[in-house]
Design a protein around this motif. Structure first.
Motif, short mmCIF file in Angstrom:
data_model
loop_
_atom_site.label_atom_id
_atom_site.label_comp_id
_atom_site.label_asym_id
_atom_site.label_seq_id
_atom_site.Cartn_x
_atom_site.Cartn_y
_atom_site.Cartn_z
N SER A 172 0.84 -1.21 0.00
CA SER A 172 0.00 0.00 0.00
C SER A 172 0.87 1.26 0.00
O SER A 172 0.54 2.25 -0.65
CB SER A 172 -0.92 0.01 1.22
OG SER A 172 -1.84 -1.05 1.13
N ASP B 240 -5.73 -0.66 -4.98
CA ASP B 240 -5.24 -1.36 -3.79
C ASP B 240 -6.30 -2.36 -3.32
O ASP B 240 -7.31 -1.98 -2.75
CB ASP B 240 -4.93 -0.36 -2.68
CG ASP B 240 -4.05 -0.96 -1.59
OD1 ASP B 240 -3.87 -2.20 -1.58
OD2 ASP B 240 -3.54 -0.20 -0.75
N GLU B 241 -6.06 -3.62 -3.56
CA GLU B 241 -6.99 -4.69 -3.22
C GLU B 241 -8.43 -4.37 -3.64
O GLU B 241 -9.34 -4.41 -2.81
CB GLU B 241 -6.92 -5.00 -1.72
CG GLU B 241 -5.54 -5.51 -1.35
CD GLU B 241 -5.47 -6.03 0.07
OE1 GLU B 241 -6.39 -6.78 0.44
OE2 GLU B 241 -4.52 -5.72 0.79
MG LIG Z 1 -2.14 -2.72 2.17
#
Ligand SMILES: [Mg+2]
Ligand SMILES: Nc1ncnc2c1ncn2[C@@H]1O[C@H](COP(=O)(O)OP(=O)(O)OP(=O)(O)O)[C@@H](O)[C@H]1O
Lengths: 197, 240
Positions: B49, B170-171
């Motif tokens: 991240s 991010d995810e």
């Molecule tokens: Mg992360």
């Protein structure tokens, strides 16, 4: 799975030539399981010996004959479809054995073995995914085969993550064991901690 | 030759200082070209991240360079970074991050309006973006009245609206079931393939990472592995 049962399945509806069986086998499995014609004929010869197929009338031009399934062959096929595949029936997992040996033999960087395998498996997972994308409108049976390989590759990666987590718990250095910690080259945190002390 | 959209050089990020210092990134190099999708994997806490927020100008690196579409974010003023973020960089979060009081179309047009575009024009772009993520009929619906998969599509529409060059996610599939996640990947993939966007995707799911051209693996703030790029037909042609 055996080529034997695959050929029996393809013969269920009608008699076929060896070259036909080869083409149909590859079409059904999306060429993910290439067969050479020699394998097809040796398998047919064995099936004939066991009374599961027999030569039918007709001539493929190359002097080969057509094959048709016998009643015993049909029974064999039914029982194959009815029997779940057991894990034990599969060939031994070379990767598990390799990792076990890597741990047992001194001087092998197990973490590096795991990491290399992870990226190699990831690469094949990428290739399979691309195959799936380009054949999105292909036959369903071939998509099923690709998906099966995708799931297997994914499971292998998750298993590698699991092995790595187990190994790093096992190798957490106790005070006074900096030397051991330094041997684990890939574990930078631990090496740094050791160097600071 | 594809052009490089994102070029990260020797990126470091240290959180805190002294005894408490956390070296989240320790010298990461990564470049992503137009039309390329790169997946970042790695254990929890490995810096994924942090890498993405630095690439998107949401976090300030401690060292190194982050070049987006020719601009080094580390040398730009805050305002210039913010402008670049509105115009060129799309960001998709795991929890969608939509504004509940705004409709889908309003959420999507927000970055354009913030950038000074008139509401009517921004709305047109928003509708086009919602069309591209296949939910044009949801333009006037509020996020609370949508499924998770639909919300994520709105978030992606917001990240691609206008003329974005870099898409950071991010995810994005973390809160979705496997099939819906797969559809989101298909969407990201198409954006890169058809619009020449450079994409970076963080994911824990190998199955989703496999949609990328290249998968890189982070551990303790260092890139320790890479798979791909896959040989593409047009890449082979380019060498002639
Ligand atoms: Mg992360
Ligand atoms: N604001 C912060 N202050 C202090 N440390 C931070 C901060 N943000 C992140 N970190 C630390 O930096 C490291 C990397 O964090 P990061 O969020 O990038 O990891 P990640 O790979 O995204 O993990 P996850 O898979 O759990 O999301 C971690 O050790 C984290 O605790």
């Amino acid at each position: 799975m055996s080529i034997k049962h695959g050929l029996l399945a393809l013969l269920r509806a009608e008699a076929k030539y060896g070259y036909q069986l080869r083409a149909e086998f590859e079409a059904a499995t999306g060429s993910t399981w290439p067969l050479n014609i020699g394998q097809v004929y040796t398998t047919l010869t064995r099936l004939e010996r066991d009374g599961l197929v027999e030569a039918a009338t007709g001539d493929g031009g190359d002097g080969r004959s057509m094959y048709e399934i016998t009643d015993a062959g049909r029974a064999e096929l039914v029982s194959w479809f009815e029997t779940p595949v057991t894990r034990e029936a599969r060939p031994r997992d070379e990767l598990a054995i390799k990792l076990a040996l890597a741990l047992a033999v001194p001087g092998v960087d197990v973490a590096a073995v795991v990491q290399r395998q992870r990226m190699a498996t990831m690469q094949s997972l990428q290739e399979l995914t691309r195959l799936k994308r380009v054949s999105a409108d292909g036959g369903i049976s071939w998509l099923l085969v690709i998906e099966s390989m995708i799931f297997a590759a994914e499971a292998e990666i998750r298993w590698l993550d699991h092995c790595e987590a187990m190994l790093s718990r096992q190798h957490k250095p106790k005070p006074g064991q900096q030397k051991a910690a330094q041997q684990i080259r890939s574990d930078r945190h631990q090496t740094d901690a050791g160097a600071k002390r | 030759m594809t052009t490089t959209i994102l070029d990260i050089r020797n990126l470091t990020r240290v959180h805190g200082s002294g005894e408490q210092a956390v070296h989240a990134l320790r010298g990461v190099d990564l470049s992503v070209g137009s039309g390329e999708l790169v997946a970042v994997m790695g254990p929890s806490g490995s810096g994924k991240s942090t890498l993405l927020t630095c690439a998107g100008g949401l976090d300030q690196p401690s060292g190194g360079e982050v070049i987006v579409d020719g601009n080094d974010l580390t040398t730009l003023s805050r305002n210039a970074v913010a402008a670049l973020r509105r115009r060129r960089i799309g960001y998709v979060f795991q929890d969608f991050n939509l504004i509940p009081a705004l409709t889908a179309a309003e959420n999507v047009s927000l970055p354009l309006e913030l950038d000074g575009m008139r509401a009517r024009a921004a709305r047109k772009y928003a509708e086009a973006a919602l069309g591209e993520v296949a939910i044009p009929e949801l333009a006037d619906r509020f996020p609370d009245d949508m499924s998770g998969g639909q919300r994520q599509r709105v978030a992606i529409a917001r990240a691609i609206v206008g003329e974005r060059r870099l898409l950071l996610a991010d995810e994005p599939t973390g809160a979705l079931d496997s099939d819906t996640g797969e559809a989101v990947l298909q969407l990201l993939r198409d954006r890169c393939d058809q619009h020449g966007i450079a994409g970076v995707l963080v994911t824990h799911d190998a199955r989703h990472a496999a949609w990328a051209d290249r998968v890189v693996y982070l551990r303790d703030g260092v890139l320790v592995g890479q798979s791909g790029p896959l040989p593409e037909a047009d890449v082979l042609l380019e060498t002639h």
